[in-house]
Each structure stands twice: as C-alpha cells, then as structure tokens.
Write a protein that holds these residues in place. Structure first.
Motif, PDB file in Angstrom:
ATOM      1  N   PRO A 114       0.817  -1.211   0.000  1.00 30.66           N
ATOM      2  CA  PRO A 114       0.000   0.000   0.000  1.00 30.66           C
ATOM      3  C   PRO A 114       0.854   1.266   0.000  1.00 30.66           C
ATOM      4  CG  PRO A 114       0.093  -0.913   2.196  1.00 30.66           C
ATOM      5  CD  PRO A 114       0.824  -1.880   1.304  1.00 30.66           C
ATOM      6  N   VAL A 115       0.340   2.266  -0.701  1.00 31.87           N
ATOM      7  CA  VAL A 115       0.993   3.569  -0.766  1.00 31.87           C
ATOM      8  C   VAL A 115      -0.051   4.638  -0.454  1.00 31.87           C
ATOM      9  CG1 VAL A 115       2.244   5.196  -2.245  1.00 31.87           C
ATOM     10  CG2 VAL A 115       2.615   2.725  -2.517  1.00 31.87           C
ATOM     11  N   VAL A 116       0.253   5.491   0.507  1.00 28.91           N
ATOM     12  CA  VAL A 116      -0.623   6.622   0.826  1.00 28.91           C
ATOM     13  C   VAL A 116      -0.345   7.706  -0.211  1.00 28.91           C
ATOM     14  CG1 VAL A 116      -1.141   8.426   2.522  1.00 28.91           C
ATOM     15  CG2 VAL A 116      -0.655   6.078   3.287  1.00 28.91           C
ATOM     16  N   VAL A 117      -1.391   8.108  -0.945  1.00 25.90           N
ATOM     17  CA  VAL A 117      -1.219   9.127  -1.981  1.00 25.90           C
ATOM     18  C   VAL A 117      -1.784  10.484  -1.574  1.00 25.90           C
ATOM     19  CG1 VAL A 117      -1.035   7.521  -3.915  1.00 25.90           C
ATOM     20  CG2 VAL A 117      -3.295   8.333  -3.199  1.00 25.90           C
ATOM     21  N   GLY A 118      -2.446  10.524  -0.435  1.00 24.46           N
ATOM     22  CA  GLY A 118      -2.969  11.797   0.047  1.00 24.46           C
ATOM     23  C   GLY A 118      -3.948  11.588   1.177  1.00 24.46           C
ATOM     24  N   ARG A 119      -4.034  12.581   2.025  1.00 27.30           N
ATOM     25  CA  ARG A 119      -4.967  12.558   3.153  1.00 27.30           C
ATOM     26  C   ARG A 119      -6.396  12.452   2.623  1.00 27.30           C
ATOM     27  NH1 ARG A 119      -3.316  13.959   7.779  1.00 27.30           N
ATOM     28  NH2 ARG A 119      -4.710  14.203   9.536  1.00 27.30           N
ATOM     29  N   GLY A 120      -7.176  11.570   3.225  1.00 30.44           N
ATOM     30  CA  GLY A 120      -8.571  11.427   2.838  1.00 30.44           C
ATOM     31  C   GLY A 120      -8.787  10.634   1.558  1.00 30.44           C
ATOM     32  N   ARG A 121      -7.725  10.019   1.026  1.00 26.14           N
ATOM     33  CA  ARG A 121      -7.840   9.257  -0.222  1.00 26.14           C
ATOM     34  C   ARG A 121      -7.619   7.775   0.045  1.00 26.14           C
ATOM     35  NH1 ARG A 121      -4.283  11.985  -4.662  1.00 26.14           N
ATOM     36  NH2 ARG A 121      -5.252  10.330  -5.864  1.00 26.14           N
ATOM     37  N   ALA A 122      -8.111   6.965  -0.878  1.00 23.13           N
ATOM     38  CA  ALA A 122      -7.881   5.528  -0.788  1.00 23.13           C
ATOM     39  C   ALA A 122      -6.408   5.232  -1.078  1.00 23.13           C
ATOM     40  CB  ALA A 122      -8.772   4.791  -1.787  1.00 23.13           C
ATOM     41  N   LEU A 123      -5.957   4.096  -0.609  1.00 23.18           N
ATOM     42  CA  LEU A 123      -4.594   3.640  -0.883  1.00 23.18           C
ATOM     43  C   LEU A 123      -4.483   3.174  -2.332  1.00 23.18           C
ATOM     44  CD1 LEU A 123      -4.275   1.389   2.293  1.00 23.18           C
ATOM     45  CD2 LEU A 123      -3.091   3.564   1.936  1.00 23.18           C
ATOM     46  N   VAL A 124      -3.298   3.238  -2.885  1.00 18.50           N
ATOM     47  CA  VAL A 124      -2.998   2.550  -4.136  1.00 18.50           C
ATOM     48  C   VAL A 124      -1.988   1.463  -3.771  1.00 18.50           C
ATOM     49  CG1 VAL A 124      -3.460   4.549  -5.604  1.00 18.50           C
ATOM     50  CG2 VAL A 124      -1.128   4.083  -4.838  1.00 18.50           C
ATOM     51  N   PHE A 125      -1.863   0.475  -4.620  1.00 16.79           N
ATOM     52  CA  PHE A 125      -0.984  -0.652  -4.334  1.00 16.79           C
ATOM     53  C   PHE A 125       0.008  -0.797  -5.477  1.00 16.79           C
ATOM     54  CE2 PHE A 125      -4.873  -1.163  -2.064  1.00 16.79           C
ATOM     55  CZ  PHE A 125      -4.459  -1.565  -0.796  1.00 16.79           C
ATOM     56  N   ARG A 126       1.292  -0.731  -5.129  1.00 16.94           N
ATOM     57  CA  ARG A 126       2.347  -0.898  -6.122  1.00 16.94           C
ATOM     58  C   ARG A 126       2.900  -2.316  -6.023  1.00 16.94           C
ATOM     59  NH1 ARG A 126       5.530   4.640  -4.853  1.00 16.94           N
ATOM     60  NH2 ARG A 126       3.977   6.084  -5.655  1.00 16.94           N
ATOM     61  N   ALA A 178       4.889   7.664   3.245  1.00 17.61           N
ATOM     62  CA  ALA A 178       4.171   8.355   4.321  1.00 17.61           C
ATOM     63  C   ALA A 178       4.216   7.543   5.610  1.00 17.61           C
ATOM     64  CB  ALA A 178       2.725   8.591   3.891  1.00 17.61           C
ATOM     65  N   PHE A 179       4.293   8.232   6.723  1.00 22.83           N
ATOM     66  CA  PHE A 179       4.286   7.649   8.059  1.00 22.83           C
ATOM     67  C   PHE A 179       5.464   6.707   8.302  1.00 22.83           C
ATOM     68  CE2 PHE A 179      -0.155   8.379   6.722  1.00 22.83           C
ATOM     69  CZ  PHE A 179      -0.463   9.411   7.595  1.00 22.83           C
ATOM     70  N   GLY A 180       6.515   6.802   7.480  1.00 21.07           N
ATOM     71  CA  GLY A 180       7.696   5.972   7.654  1.00 21.07           C
ATOM     72  C   GLY A 180       7.587   4.578   7.068  1.00 21.07           C
ATOM     73  N   ALA A 181       6.487   4.280   6.397  1.00 17.56           N
ATOM     74  CA  ALA A 181       6.302   2.950   5.800  1.00 17.56           C
ATOM     75  C   ALA A 181       7.188   2.802   4.567  1.00 17.56           C
ATOM     76  CB  ALA A 181       4.842   2.747   5.408  1.00 17.56           C
ATOM     77  N   MET A 182       7.747   1.624   4.407  1.00 16.44           N
ATOM     78  CA  MET A 182       8.542   1.330   3.223  1.00 16.44           C
ATOM     79  C   MET A 182       7.605   0.913   2.091  1.00 16.44           C
ATOM     80  SD  MET A 182      11.408   2.189   4.354  1.00 16.44           S
ATOM     81  CE  MET A 182      12.489   1.716   3.010  1.00 16.44           C
ATOM     82  N   VAL A 183       7.809   1.507   0.918  1.00 10.96           N
ATOM     83  CA  VAL A 183       6.930   1.278  -0.227  1.00 10.96           C
ATOM     84  C   VAL A 183       7.760   1.092  -1.493  1.00 10.96           C
ATOM     85  CG1 VAL A 183       5.066   2.635   0.824  1.00 10.96           C
ATOM     86  CG2 VAL A 183       6.665   3.748  -0.753  1.00 10.96           C
ATOM     87  N   PRO A 184       7.191   0.439  -2.510  1.00 14.12           N
ATOM     88  CA  PRO A 184       7.908   0.347  -3.789  1.00 14.12           C
ATOM     89  C   PRO A 184       8.122   1.741  -4.374  1.00 14.12           C
ATOM     90  CG  PRO A 184       6.140  -1.257  -3.693  1.00 14.12           C
ATOM     91  CD  PRO A 184       5.960  -0.341  -2.514  1.00 14.12           C
ATOM     92  N   GLN A 185       9.185   1.864  -5.140  1.00 13.83           N
ATOM     93  CA  GLN A 185       9.511   3.144  -5.753  1.00 13.83           C
ATOM     94  C   GLN A 185       8.412   3.595  -6.703  1.00 13.83           C
ATOM     95  OE1 GLN A 185      13.719   3.396  -7.076  1.00 13.83           O
ATOM     96  NE2 GLN A 185      13.535   1.176  -7.239  1.00 13.83           N
ATOM     97  N   GLU A 186       8.340   4.909  -6.891  1.00 13.85           N
ATOM     98  CA  GLU A 186       7.424   5.443  -7.881  1.00 13.85           C
ATOM     99  C   GLU A 186       7.828   4.840  -9.227  1.00 13.85           C
ATOM    100  OE1 GLU A 186       5.833   9.782  -9.191  1.00 13.85           O
ATOM    101  OE2 GLU A 186       6.479   9.481  -7.119  1.00 13.85           O
ATOM    102  N   GLY A 187       6.871   4.499 -10.037  1.00 16.19           N
ATOM    103  CA  GLY A 187       7.157   3.857 -11.307  1.00 16.19           C
ATOM    104  C   GLY A 187       6.912   2.360 -11.263  1.00 16.19           C
ATOM    105  N   ALA A 188       6.849   1.777 -10.053  1.00 14.51           N
ATOM    106  CA  ALA A 188       6.482   0.363  -9.951  1.00 14.51           C
ATOM    107  C   ALA A 188       5.025   0.251 -10.392  1.00 14.51           C
ATOM    108  CB  ALA A 188       6.646  -0.133  -8.517  1.00 14.51           C
ATOM    109  N   GLY A 189       4.703  -0.780 -11.100  1.00 16.32           N
ATOM    110  CA  GLY A 189       3.334  -0.954 -11.590  1.00 16.32           C
ATOM    111  C   GLY A 189       2.325  -1.046 -10.458  1.00 16.32           C
ATOM    112  N   GLU A 190       1.128  -0.613 -10.738  1.00 15.81           N
ATOM    113  CA  GLU A 190       0.066  -0.724  -9.736  1.00 15.81           C
ATOM    114  C   GLU A 190      -0.688  -2.028  -9.924  1.00 15.81           C
ATOM    115  OE1 GLU A 190      -2.510   2.662  -9.282  1.00 15.81           O
ATOM    116  OE2 GLU A 190      -0.816   4.053  -9.169  1.00 15.81           O
ATOM    117  N   VAL A 191      -1.170  -2.572  -8.819  1.00 14.25           N
ATOM    118  CA  VAL A 191      -1.992  -3.773  -8.833  1.00 14.25           C
ATOM    119  C   VAL A 191      -3.279  -3.474  -8.079  1.00 14.25           C
ATOM    120  CG1 VAL A 191      -0.016  -5.351  -9.012  1.00 14.25           C
ATOM    121  CG2 VAL A 191      -0.899  -4.732  -6.749  1.00 14.25           C
TER     122      VAL A 191
END
Length: 188
Positions: free
Chosen positions: A73-85, A97-110
């Motif tokens: 999961p990736v937080v893309v903005g306050r009040g928005r749904a998560l996207v998944f890379r 966001a919040f210190g969570a480790m996430v895939p780099q921008e450009g990783a495909g979404e699922v």
C-alpha cells in the motif's frame, strides 16, 4: 455515542493497544507464517500486504510464499484511498508516508483481491482499530464496490479486545489470523 465520544474512545483504545503490542515478546513473523498456510488457497490472486512498522505482526512470510502478484500500500494523500504498487522479494523500497517502506514510484500498480490489513486491535465481530487515518476503510469500501474482496486482519492474539468502537464507515474484516489461530468473525 456522540461523534466526539466515539473519537475519544478510539483514541484511548489506540494508546492502550499500541502500548500492549509494543510490550509483547512474540516472534513478529509467527502470525505471518500461519497466514501463509491460510493463503495457500488463494494461489494466483492479487494479494496486498504491508511492510511492518511499530511492532506490527509481520506479513512478509506470507507475502514471500504467495503464488501470485503482491502489492504494497501507498498513501497518496490525506482522505484518499490507498494505491498498491507491485512488489517482489528483493525489490528496492523507499520511505513513504508515516515511515512505511513502499515500492519506488514507477512500480506498476496492482488491484488486490485479498488484502492483509494491519491493526492495533480487533474483536470477534471482525471490527478492527487502525491508526485513525481511515485509509483501509476507504480503500476497502471502494474495492468492495467493484467486486468481492477479502480483508484479512493480521495480529497477535493479545491484540484482541471485547469490542472495538465502530462507526458506519468502518470496514469489517473477513478473517483474522494470529499466531494462536484463525478467527472467523461472528456472522462471517
């Protein structure tokens, strides 16, 4: 209960449960290993996990064992749904966001069909207490509107409480997996 009373009850429970979880002396991967067995029947389904932080139960054993696509999961903005890379073992992660480790921008979404959901507390009715941002509630509502989705709470057994204060927008869990066993919520 008033909105203010509900918010206060949730905040108090967050404090207590966060402290309780931080004090546990349990292998953090134990729930994730049990979850790997539970997910064996979901071969090929798109799975979302999360990168653990703040003493969370660790889903990575189940994510590594999953025979199908996995997203984080990736937080893309306050009040928005998560996207998944998309994520696979060995992929480079960056701090989100919040210190969570996430895939780099450009990783495909699922788009996940099965979601492993972090939590601070859960009850036998399938209600969960998260961190207060509503990200998973919004995300699950949107995904479930598109078709069936299964939300699996991953926790330590000690995170169970008698009742989680909830409101109409709180998305229930379909299953809860702990190091001690698998809980099918009442009515589930």
């Amino acid at each position: 209960m008033s909105d203010e009373g509900l918010a206060a009850a949730k905040a108090a429970l967050r404090r207590v449960c966060g402290e309780r979880r931080a004090g546990l002396a349990i292998d953090p991967e134990a729930p994730g290993r049990r979850l790997a067995a539970v997910l064996a029947g979901d071969r090929g389904a798109v799975l979302s996990g999360y990168w653990p932080l703040r003493h969370e139960a660790d889903p990575r054993p189940a994510m590594r064992a999953h025979a199908g696509p996995v997203g984080l999961p990736v937080v893309v903005g306050r009040g928005r749904a998560l996207v998944f890379r998309a994520w696979a073992p060995g992929d480079r992660l960056v701090e989100g966001a919040f210190g969570a480790m996430v895939p780099q921008e450009g990783a495909g979404e699922v788009v996940p069909e099965v979601l492993i959901v972090p939590l601070l507390a859960f009850d036998r009715a399938g209600q969960r207490l998260g961190y207060g941002g509503g990200f998973y509630d919004r995300t699950l509502a949107g995904l479930r509107a598109q078709g069936p989705r299964r939300a699996i709470g991953l926790a330590f057994a000690a995170q169970e409480v008698a009742s989680v204060p909830c409101e109409a927008t709180d998305a229930p869990l379909d299953l809860i997996v702990t190091e001690a066993g698998v809980i099918v919520p009442r009515g589930g």
